[in-house]
Structure formats: structure tokens, C-alpha cells
Design a protein around this motif. Structure first.
Motif, PDB file in Angstrom:
ATOM      1  N   LEU A 224     -12.369   5.384   3.746  1.00 55.25           N
ATOM      2  CA  LEU A 224     -12.828   4.285   2.895  1.00 55.25           C
ATOM      3  C   LEU A 224     -13.150   4.779   1.495  1.00 55.25           C
ATOM      4  O   LEU A 224     -12.903   4.086   0.505  1.00 55.25           O
ATOM      5  N   TYR A 225     -13.691   5.975   1.402  1.00 54.33           N
ATOM      6  CA  TYR A 225     -13.989   6.543   0.080  1.00 54.33           C
ATOM      7  C   TYR A 225     -12.716   6.670  -0.748  1.00 54.33           C
ATOM      8  O   TYR A 225     -12.731   6.479  -1.970  1.00 54.33           O
ATOM      9  N   ASN A 226     -11.602   6.974  -0.097  1.00 60.97           N
ATOM     10  CA  ASN A 226     -10.342   7.173  -0.808  1.00 60.97           C
ATOM     11  C   ASN A 226      -9.572   5.885  -1.045  1.00 60.97           C
ATOM     12  O   ASN A 226      -8.481   5.918  -1.613  1.00 60.97           O
ATOM     13  N   TYR A 227     -10.127   4.743  -0.637  1.00 60.09           N
ATOM     14  CA  TYR A 227      -9.513   3.466  -0.961  1.00 60.09           C
ATOM     15  C   TYR A 227      -9.599   3.228  -2.473  1.00 60.09           C
ATOM     16  O   TYR A 227     -10.449   3.809  -3.157  1.00 60.09           O
ATOM     17  N   PRO A 228      -8.771   2.339  -3.025  1.00 58.67           N
ATOM     18  CA  PRO A 228      -8.881   2.002  -4.453  1.00 58.67           C
ATOM     19  C   PRO A 228     -10.283   1.520  -4.815  1.00 58.67           C
ATOM     20  O   PRO A 228     -10.957   0.850  -4.026  1.00 58.67           O
ATOM     21  N   LEU A 229     -10.714   1.851  -6.024  1.00 57.59           N
ATOM     22  CA  LEU A 229     -12.087   1.569  -6.442  1.00 57.59           C
ATOM     23  C   LEU A 229     -12.441   0.095  -6.330  1.00 57.59           C
ATOM     24  O   LEU A 229     -13.566  -0.256  -5.973  1.00 57.59           O
TER      25      LEU A 229
ATOM     26  N   ARG B 189     -15.197  -2.336  -1.442  1.00 52.69           N
ATOM     27  CA  ARG B 189     -15.291  -0.926  -1.054  1.00 52.69           C
ATOM     28  C   ARG B 189     -16.682  -0.357  -1.322  1.00 52.69           C
ATOM     29  O   ARG B 189     -17.259   0.286  -0.419  1.00 52.69           O
ATOM     30  N   PRO B 190     -17.296  -0.544  -2.503  1.00 54.91           N
ATOM     31  CA  PRO B 190     -18.646   0.002  -2.699  1.00 54.91           C
ATOM     32  C   PRO B 190     -19.665  -0.544  -1.703  1.00 54.91           C
ATOM     33  O   PRO B 190     -20.545   0.193  -1.249  1.00 54.91           O
ATOM     34  N   GLU B 191     -19.550  -1.832  -1.357  1.00 56.72           N
ATOM     35  CA  GLU B 191     -20.479  -2.403  -0.380  1.00 56.72           C
ATOM     36  C   GLU B 191     -20.291  -1.768   0.995  1.00 56.72           C
ATOM     37  O   GLU B 191     -21.265  -1.501   1.705  1.00 56.72           O
TER      38      GLU B 191
ATOM     39  N   HIS C 177       0.905   9.233  -3.959  1.00 58.66           N
ATOM     40  CA  HIS C 177       0.908   8.480  -2.700  1.00 58.66           C
ATOM     41  C   HIS C 177      -0.450   7.848  -2.414  1.00 58.66           C
ATOM     42  O   HIS C 177      -0.615   7.176  -1.397  1.00 58.66           O
ATOM     43  N   TYR C 178      -1.408   8.077  -3.302  1.00 57.60           N
ATOM     44  CA  TYR C 178      -2.722   7.447  -3.206  1.00 57.60           C
ATOM     45  C   TYR C 178      -3.025   6.814  -4.552  1.00 57.60           C
ATOM     46  O   TYR C 178      -2.757   7.403  -5.598  1.00 57.60           O
ATOM     47  N   TYR C 179      -3.582   5.625  -4.512  1.00 55.37           N
ATOM     48  CA  TYR C 179      -3.916   4.894  -5.734  1.00 55.37           C
ATOM     49  C   TYR C 179      -5.413   4.686  -5.792  1.00 55.37           C
ATOM     50  O   TYR C 179      -6.017   4.242  -4.821  1.00 55.37           O
ATOM     51  N   LYS C 180      -6.023   4.998  -6.932  1.00 58.71           N
ATOM     52  CA  LYS C 180      -7.479   4.952  -7.028  1.00 58.71           C
ATOM     53  C   LYS C 180      -7.955   3.992  -8.118  1.00 58.71           C
ATOM     54  O   LYS C 180      -8.579   2.980  -7.842  1.00 58.71           O
TER      55      LYS C 180
ATOM     56  N   ASN D 166      -0.257  -4.925   0.916  1.00 62.40           N
ATOM     57  CA  ASN D 166      -1.509  -5.061   0.175  1.00 62.40           C
ATOM     58  C   ASN D 166      -1.761  -3.944  -0.834  1.00 62.40           C
ATOM     59  O   ASN D 166      -2.126  -4.205  -1.981  1.00 62.40           O
ATOM     60  N   SER D 167      -1.567  -2.694  -0.421  1.00 59.54           N
ATOM     61  CA  SER D 167      -1.849  -1.579  -1.329  1.00 59.54           C
ATOM     62  C   SER D 167      -0.941  -1.616  -2.549  1.00 59.54           C
ATOM     63  O   SER D 167      -1.391  -1.409  -3.678  1.00 59.54           O
ATOM     64  N   ALA D 168       0.346  -1.889  -2.323  1.00 53.59           N
ATOM     65  CA  ALA D 168       1.296  -1.936  -3.428  1.00 53.59           C
ATOM     66  C   ALA D 168       1.002  -3.111  -4.355  1.00 53.59           C
ATOM     67  O   ALA D 168       1.038  -2.973  -5.589  1.00 53.59           O
ATOM     68  N   VAL D 169       0.709  -4.265  -3.782  1.00 52.73           N
ATOM     69  CA  VAL D 169       0.424  -5.451  -4.599  1.00 52.73           C
ATOM     70  C   VAL D 169      -0.836  -5.247  -5.432  1.00 52.73           C
ATOM     71  O   VAL D 169      -0.870  -5.568  -6.630  1.00 52.73           O
ATOM     72  N   ASP D 170      -1.883  -4.689  -4.833  1.00 54.59           N
ATOM     73  CA  ASP D 170      -3.104  -4.418  -5.592  1.00 54.59           C
ATOM     74  C   ASP D 170      -2.833  -3.452  -6.730  1.00 54.59           C
ATOM     75  O   ASP D 170      -3.309  -3.647  -7.860  1.00 54.59           O
ATOM     76  N   ALA D 171      -2.075  -2.394  -6.465  1.00 55.40           N
ATOM     77  CA  ALA D 171      -1.766  -1.410  -7.506  1.00 55.40           C
ATOM     78  C   ALA D 171      -0.963  -2.045  -8.631  1.00 55.40           C
ATOM     79  O   ALA D 171      -1.221  -1.791  -9.823  1.00 55.40           O
ATOM     80  N   ALA D 172       0.013  -2.876  -8.279  1.00 57.75           N
ATOM     81  CA  ALA D 172       0.850  -3.511  -9.297  1.00 57.75           C
ATOM     82  C   ALA D 172       0.028  -4.444 -10.180  1.00 57.75           C
ATOM     83  O   ALA D 172       0.111  -4.387 -11.419  1.00 57.75           O
TER      84      ALA D 172
END
Length: 321
Positions: free
Chosen positions: A42-47, A74-76, A147-150, A167-173
């Protein structure tokens, strides 16, 4: 330091914590061994990530999770699981990587980067976020490929290619585009994935429709060079000038670690580990799986919300055996 326990729990994520709480409540001695920080995945999930699940479905051991909105951030989540671990005085040993599990009579010996432990039972709750699925194309090892997005700010005013459509790709885009990046998506399928969060889908589809974010569907990366990328599209190879590639191609469990422990895996591409769904015990006696690691390459099958009960199944089986 005590190194002999009823249960050795490998993985300090939400399900590993749930296993520790269940063992604690049952009066069993345990230790949780985590190679990184608390809830490291979870810590390594996007901010800025927002969970699909509501906060009540991320709770462990019935401990309330309060968040400002219905969908926690994520912070919560980091704050919640930290408070769970500290308020319940869980025995979590962080930054201690397990390197080997060895049967030893009616016990197991577990070797870590710091100590050797003995346990009558072992629970593997290591998740799947450690090993990215590679594209296996020339240039994938260049520093520009992530390979990880922050954090989206890093990509401000850069030419970014995002690989993937979930989800990860869409959030990053979306996030990098909003920070001023020139974004191109490379999508193997016909469009945005069916599991994309419902409140995000209209946003990304509208950005693609209006041309703010470019998208190549039925396409794959063919080669990566320091200043450009070749994309194989239905119309042929397209070369795009590029600064960074964010490859959101998914992740997989550490299968070699499972095999080293003696757990058998299916021989197809799914690589399902062998376990009894009623008890979570594997083909190795007194060795259990918990959480998303149970799904093999089907990493979208298990989440926190539908694998929290793995801890109760395991401890119940241990108490009754």
C-alpha cells in the motif's frame, strides 16, 4: 529474542495483520515478518490513489476504519493499518526479508535477513506487488521505463507513454496529463478495461475522445530507445518521441519463493498455488496461504475485502488440529 512461535506470518500487509490479530485473539504465539515497511504494498501505491472499496470493507478484525469520504485514500489506509498495528501491539518485525522456508520435522525453520525462526505453522501472505510483468521488448531496461507509478509531478512537461488500460494505467494517464505531460496510451485490447473505477471511466474516455490523451488500441510496444518508442499498431509501426514509459502491465506473486517452500503450482499460465479453500492449508502440512497470493496470475480475484476471512479460517484450523 524469542524465535519459536505457534505461527510465523510472512507479509505485513492488511491480510498479514489480520492473521496476527486472529492469532493474538486465539492466544497463539506469532510473529509477522515483513521485508519492507508496514503494509509495504500500500505504501508503494500512487500517492493520490483512491480505493475502489469503501472503508468498512477494508477493515480487519472488526476494527472500525473511518474515512472522510466513502472511498478511502492511500494516506487514510496507511494511517488506519498503522493504528491497528500499534494499538493492538502486534509483533511486526519490519525490514526483515524471509529468504527460505524449510520443513523441520513437525515444525518449519524460517530464515530471514536477520534471524532464524522456528514455527509449528507458517502463513504466507506476501501479495503480488513485488514482481512486474515485463513486456520483454528491446530497451525495457532503460532508466526511462518505470513499472511503478508514484507521483504525477515528476512527469510535468514530459512526453509520457502509459502502457495498459486498467485502473493503474488510467490513473497514471489522467494524473500526469493534468500535470502538463503529453500522454499517449498503448492499449493491447480494444479500449479501456472493464474493471476501471466507474467514476474515472467517463473522464478517461472523454479525454481520449477529445484528443487530449492519445490512445493506440490493439497495439503493443515494439521497441524502446532513449528518445523514442516504436508502437506496433493495426496500421503498422508508429514511432513516437518520448521521455518516459510508465508500464502498468501488472504484477505477479513470487512463484519461485512458493515453489522453494514446497507448494505446488498449476502448470498452466495461471500458476494457481495448491491449497484447501476451507482451511487455506497448502499441499505442505501446516503451511498456509492468505490473501491475494492465492490467486496466482489472476491477481484481480482476491482483494482485502474478500480475503479478510482467510485469517479466521487458518487460525480456526490450527486451533482444531
Amino acid at each position: 529474542m524469542d524465535t519459536t512461535f505457534d505461527i510465523l506470518i510472512i507479509g505485513g500487509g492488511p491480510i498479514g495483520l489480520a492473521c496476527g490479530l486472529a492469532a493474538q485473539q486465539a492466544g497463539l504465539s506469532y510473529v509477522i515478518l515483513e521485508k519492507g515497511c508496514l503494509v509495504n504494498s500500500l505504501y508503494n501505491y500512487p500517492l493520490n490513489m483512491t480505493f475502489f472499496s469503501t472503508s468498512d470493507r477494508l477493515e480487519v478484525a472488526g476494527i472500525p476504519f473511518m474515512s472522510i469520504n466513502a472511498k478511502p485514500t492511500r494516506p487514510e489506509a496507511l494511517e488506519y493499518y498503522r493504528r491497528v498495528a500499534t494499538s493492538k501491539h502486534l509483533d511486526v518485525r519490519l525490514f526483515e526479508e524471509v529468504t527460505r522456508i524449510t520443513p523441520n520435522g513437525d515444525h518449519y525453520t524460517v530464515q530471514t535477513s536477520r534471524h532464524t525462526y522456528t514455527g509449528r505453522h507458517v502463513v504466507i501472505a506476501t501479495g503480488f506487488y513485488d514482481i512486474p510483468n515485463l513486456m520483454n521488448v528491446p530497451g525495457e531496461d532503460l532508466p526511462k521505463v518505470r513499472h511503478y507509478y508514484k507521483d504525477p509531478h515528476f512527469y510535468a512537461m514530459q512526453r509520457v507513454i502509459v502502457v495498459g488500460a486498467h485502473n493503474s494505467a488510467v490513473d497514471a494517464a489522467l494524473e500526469t496529463w493534468r500535470k502538463g505531460a503529453d500522454v499517449t496510451m498503448v492499449i493491447r485490447e480494444s479500449g479501456i478495461g472493464s474493471r476501471v473505477k466507474y467514476w474515472v471511466r467517463p473522464d478517461i474516455e472523454n479525454r481520449i475522445k477529445e484528443g487530449s490523451i492519445k490512445a493506440h488500441c490493439h497495439s503493443v510496444i515494439q521497441a524502446i530507445r532513449p528518445d523514442e518508442v516504436d508502437i506496433l499498431t493495426p496500421e503498422g509501426v508508429v514511432t513516437v518521441q518520448n521521455d518516459y514509459v510508465i508500464a502498468m502491465t501488472g504484477y505477479q506473486p513470487n512463484f519461485s519463493f512458493l515453489e522453494q517452500a514446497g507448494i505446488t503450482l498449476s502448470q498452466d499460465e495461471k500458476r494457481y498455488p495448491t491449497y484447501n479453500p476451507e482451511t487455506m492449508e497448502t499441499n505442505m502440512p501446516r503451511l498456509y496461504l492468505a490473501g491475494v497470493v492465492c490467486g496466482g496470475m489472476d491477481t484481480h480475484v482476491w482483494f482485502i475485502e474478500n480475503s479478510r476471512d482467510h485469517a479466521e479460517k487458518i487460525v480456526r484450523h490450527i486451533k482444531n488440529s
